[in-house]
Every structure is written in C-alpha cells, then in structure tokens.
Design a protein around this motif. Sequence first.
Motif, PDB file in Angstrom:
ATOM      1  N   UNK A  84       0.816  -1.211   0.000  1.00 33.02           N
ATOM      2  CA  UNK A  84       0.000   0.000   0.000  1.00 33.02           C
ATOM      3  C   UNK A  84       0.853   1.267   0.000  1.00 33.02           C
ATOM      4  N   UNK A  85       2.070   1.176  -0.485  1.00 29.76           N
ATOM      5  CA  UNK A  85       2.921   2.364  -0.482  1.00 29.76           C
ATOM      6  C   UNK A  85       2.301   3.453  -1.361  1.00 29.76           C
ATOM      7  N   UNK A  86       2.478   4.712  -0.960  1.00 30.01           N
ATOM      8  CA  UNK A  86       1.847   5.815  -1.707  1.00 30.01           C
ATOM      9  C   UNK A  86       2.299   5.842  -3.163  1.00 30.01           C
ATOM     10  N   UNK A  87       1.346   6.149  -4.034  1.00 31.06           N
ATOM     11  CA  UNK A  87       1.634   6.244  -5.457  1.00 31.06           C
ATOM     12  C   UNK A  87       1.326   5.004  -6.249  1.00 31.06           C
ATOM     13  N   UNK A  88       1.155   3.875  -5.570  1.00 33.58           N
ATOM     14  CA  UNK A  88       0.865   2.629  -6.288  1.00 33.58           C
ATOM     15  C   UNK A  88      -0.624   2.337  -6.378  1.00 33.58           C
ATOM     16  N   UNK A  89      -1.426   2.923  -5.488  1.00 29.91           N
ATOM     17  CA  UNK A  89      -2.862   2.680  -5.470  1.00 29.91           C
ATOM     18  C   UNK A  89      -3.595   4.013  -5.437  1.00 29.91           C
ATOM     19  N   UNK A  90      -4.786   4.086  -5.992  1.00 27.20           N
ATOM     20  CA  UNK A  90      -5.572   5.321  -5.891  1.00 27.20           C
ATOM     21  C   UNK A  90      -5.974   5.586  -4.451  1.00 27.20           C
ATOM     22  N   UNK A  91      -6.043   6.875  -4.105  1.00 29.14           N
ATOM     23  CA  UNK A  91      -6.400   7.253  -2.735  1.00 29.14           C
ATOM     24  C   UNK A  91      -7.834   6.829  -2.430  1.00 29.14           C
ATOM     25  N   UNK A  92      -7.990   6.100  -1.362  1.00 27.63           N
ATOM     26  CA  UNK A  92      -9.315   5.665  -0.927  1.00 27.63           C
ATOM     27  C   UNK A  92      -9.310   5.530   0.580  1.00 27.63           C
ATOM     28  N   UNK A  93     -10.493   5.517   1.143  1.00 22.92           N
ATOM     29  CA  UNK A  93     -10.622   5.391   2.591  1.00 22.92           C
ATOM     30  C   UNK A  93     -10.057   4.065   3.069  1.00 22.92           C
ATOM     31  N   UNK A  94     -10.305   2.988   2.330  1.00 19.30           N
ATOM     32  CA  UNK A  94      -9.854   1.669   2.758  1.00 19.30           C
ATOM     33  C   UNK A  94      -8.333   1.575   2.752  1.00 19.30           C
ATOM     34  N   UNK A  95      -7.689   2.137   1.745  1.00 23.23           N
ATOM     35  CA  UNK A  95      -6.230   2.110   1.677  1.00 23.23           C
ATOM     36  C   UNK A  95      -5.628   2.888   2.841  1.00 23.23           C
ATOM     37  N   UNK A  96      -6.155   4.093   3.104  1.00 24.15           N
ATOM     38  CA  UNK A  96      -5.636   4.890   4.207  1.00 24.15           C
ATOM     39  C   UNK A  96      -5.902   4.225   5.557  1.00 24.15           C
ATOM     40  N   UNK A  97      -7.050   3.599   5.687  1.00 24.75           N
ATOM     41  CA  UNK A  97      -7.370   2.928   6.955  1.00 24.75           C
ATOM     42  C   UNK A  97      -6.394   1.801   7.236  1.00 24.75           C
ATOM     43  N   UNK A  98      -6.078   1.003   6.223  1.00 20.17           N
ATOM     44  CA  UNK A  98      -5.168  -0.126   6.440  1.00 20.17           C
ATOM     45  C   UNK A  98      -3.751   0.373   6.697  1.00 20.17           C
ATOM     46  N   UNK A  99      -3.328   1.430   5.998  1.00 19.68           N
ATOM     47  CA  UNK A  99      -2.005   1.991   6.263  1.00 19.68           C
ATOM     48  C   UNK A  99      -1.907   2.512   7.700  1.00 19.68           C
ATOM     49  N   UNK A 100      -2.950   3.198   8.150  1.00 13.50           N
ATOM     50  CA  UNK A 100      -2.948   3.689   9.533  1.00 13.50           C
ATOM     51  C   UNK A 100      -2.927   2.534  10.529  1.00 13.50           C
ATOM     52  N   UNK A 101      -3.671   1.463  10.220  1.00 11.73           N
ATOM     53  CA  UNK A 101      -3.662   0.286  11.094  1.00 11.73           C
ATOM     54  C   UNK A 101      -2.283  -0.336  11.153  1.00 11.73           C
ATOM     55  N   UNK A 102      -1.601  -0.403  10.012  1.00 10.13           N
ATOM     56  CA  UNK A 102      -0.255  -0.973   9.987  1.00 10.13           C
ATOM     57  C   UNK A 102       0.713  -0.156  10.837  1.00 10.13           C
ATOM     58  N   UNK A 103       0.651   1.169  10.730  1.00 10.50           N
ATOM     59  CA  UNK A 103       1.538   2.009  11.535  1.00 10.50           C
ATOM     60  C   UNK A 103       1.181   1.912  13.018  1.00 10.50           C
ATOM     61  N   UNK A 104      -0.110   1.823  13.337  1.00 10.57           N
ATOM     62  CA  UNK A 104      -0.510   1.677  14.742  1.00 10.57           C
ATOM     63  C   UNK A 104      -0.002   0.354  15.312  1.00 10.57           C
ATOM     64  N   UNK A 105      -0.083  -0.713  14.526  1.00 16.03           N
ATOM     65  CA  UNK A 105       0.439  -1.997  14.977  1.00 16.03           C
ATOM     66  C   UNK A 105       1.962  -1.962  15.102  1.00 16.03           C
ATOM     67  N   UNK A 106       2.629  -1.225  14.206  1.00 10.52           N
ATOM     68  CA  UNK A 106       4.081  -1.070  14.324  1.00 10.52           C
ATOM     69  C   UNK A 106       4.446  -0.340  15.619  1.00 10.52           C
ATOM     70  N   UNK A 107       3.650   0.660  15.982  1.00  8.69           N
ATOM     71  CA  UNK A 107       3.906   1.366  17.239  1.00  8.69           C
ATOM     72  C   UNK A 107       3.799   0.409  18.425  1.00  8.69           C
ATOM     73  N   UNK A 108       2.784  -0.439  18.400  1.00 12.08           N
ATOM     74  CA  UNK A 108       2.631  -1.434  19.469  1.00 12.08           C
ATOM     75  C   UNK A 108       3.805  -2.407  19.480  1.00 12.08           C
ATOM     76  N   UNK A 109       4.249  -2.813  18.307  1.00 13.63           N
ATOM     77  CA  UNK A 109       5.369  -3.759  18.198  1.00 13.63           C
ATOM     78  C   UNK A 109       6.653  -3.144  18.747  1.00 13.63           C
ATOM     79  N   UNK A 110       6.958  -1.931  18.322  1.00 15.99           N
ATOM     80  CA  UNK A 110       8.188  -1.290  18.784  1.00 15.99           C
ATOM     81  C   UNK A 110       8.144  -1.017  20.289  1.00 15.99           C
TER      82      UNK A 110
END
Length: 332
Positions: A84-110
């Motif tokens: 889901x890296x920026x520029x590869x997919x059109x901007x949509x709510x679902x793409x942004x939601x999953x990216x935010x979830x991934x970063x939130x999970x990374x914060x928990x992991x770190x």
Amino acid sequence: MDDDGGVEAEEDALRARLQNLQLVEQTFGENGGEAAAEKTAVADLCCSMALERLYSIPEGFTAETAYGQLSRAKSYLDAALVLLRPGTLPASVEVLRIRATAFANLACLYKKANRVRAALLSAQKATAIYRTLCAPHAALSGAPEEFPSHAKEQLVSSLLTESALLCASDKPREGLSVAVEGLTLCVGLETSSNTEVQFAQLQAMCHHNVGVCQEMLGKLSESLSSYRTAFQLMYLSAGAQHPLCVKFKDCFADAYAQAHSKAARSNVRTATTRQDPSLLNTGAFSTTGKHRKLAPVPTATSKRYNLNGRLPTPQPRKETPAYNVRRRPQSC
C-alpha cells in the motif's frame, strides 16, 4: 491445532493470496482495479496476522524471549506497507485505513521491543493518516456516511498511544497537549446507544493520560482530579472488576496519598519554623545585624580538632522516615 501449526496454516494462506495477486496483476495489469482490490485485501490480511502475533505474546515477556513473534509480526506489517505504499494505489478510505492500522500496529510492536523512539514515530504516522480521514474527504473514494465518527474514534485511540509514548520519552508537556486533544475529540463524538459505553471508556483513558502528564509536570492537584475522573468513568462504564478500572483506582489512591503526604510535610516545616524562632539562629545563617548574613561554615582551619589534633570522627546520621515515594506514573 497447536500454535506452530496455526502459524504455518496462516502463512500458507498468505502465500496463496500472494500467488493469486501475481496472477491478477498478470491478467489485468498492476494498475488495474482488480489488482488494487487484491492488494488491499492482502494488506488487510497481513495486518490481522501481525495483530494476532502481537496478542499471542504472553505476559512477563522480554524482547529476547518474544523475538520470534515480534520479527514475524514485523515482516507482516512491512509487507502490508509495501503493498500500500503511496503512489501505487488510488487514494481511498480503505487504503488509508489499512495503512494507519499498519503504523498503529508497528507502534505497538516497537513499544513491546522497548524501542520507544521508533514506536513514537510510527504512532505519529498513524495519527497523521487518521487526521486525514477525519477531515472532509470528498476526494476519497469509498467513504461511507458513518465513517467520520469511526475515524474520530480511531484518531482518539492513536492520540492515546502517542501521548503514552511521549510520556515514556520524558516529554510530558507534548504528551499533555496530545492527550487533551484526544479528550476534546472524544467528548465531541456523537455517541449512539450501542457505543456509548465504549466512548466513555475512551474518555476515561484520555483523562488518565492527562493525569499522568500533569503529574510528571508537577501539577499534583490537577492530576488528582484527572485520575478521579478517569476512575469514575471507567467504574460506571466497565465495572469495578475491569483491569483498567483496577489500575485507575490504584493510580488515584497512590496520587492521593502522595499529594497529602507532600502537603503534610510542607505544613510541618512551615509550622515548625514559625513556632520556634530559635531555629532561625541555627544552621548556616544568623539574624544578628540589619541584614541576615551567612554564618561562617566550620572548616579544618577553624580549630575544630580533637585532642589528638585530628578532625573529629563523623557521627552516624540519624535515619529519616521513609516517606511514600510514588513510582513513575504509567499511561494507557
């Protein structure tokens, strides 16, 4: 099925989805709508698998003992962010939601890996994406009508994580600003009958983090009020047996004891100084003359020798009572 077997089955399912993604890209093209939908679905699966790995880590773990789960979860989240890296997919709510979830999970992991700075950076990235989702998103595709309220809820959770990490980074002033913003958003959420309890719990956690920041800044009376509000909200919404309710109760009781202990010590010192003026003539200062001057401090040249011409043997100091020193406050 044991845990290892479950992990292998999940990874087999992920490999099958990745193979299907390659087939879709070869058939419809990498930039087609079918490929974008499949990438989004695979990335969502990676986030879910990473979250399961993080939840499987037992209590009392260390970064060394949980290295396997943490590294596997990290590989899943990295794969999701690559898809889901920026520029590869059109901007949509679902793409942004999953990216935010991934970063939130990374914060928990770190955070579990004791990498506070990396966790804070990931939490701030998640917060920035959730801010975008909370803003007017007419240009985003696939935005349901009820999403703004849900996005604000996710933003509040992200702000809670960010404020906790700022406190862990010894930045209570910035953490207080973030926690207050989360509390303001949480209070302004339009709650329905089935989510009112959940929003009350979010408010309780926001009040608790505000109290932690206030205590770290030395504002004990304000932190005591925040701890009390957090405990009351969690008690009314989740009950006395909820783990967070127990934690908030202990924090409130601890802060209350510390505040009153500090006030009592201050009152004793003030009253003693006022009631016994002779104390003003002892110690390192004198009241003789127009102005108070420092009394001479005894040194080795002021003939403070014993009969043998040596410095007097230092006497053991009296033990002072051990006051209740509170441990470092912990945020949500």
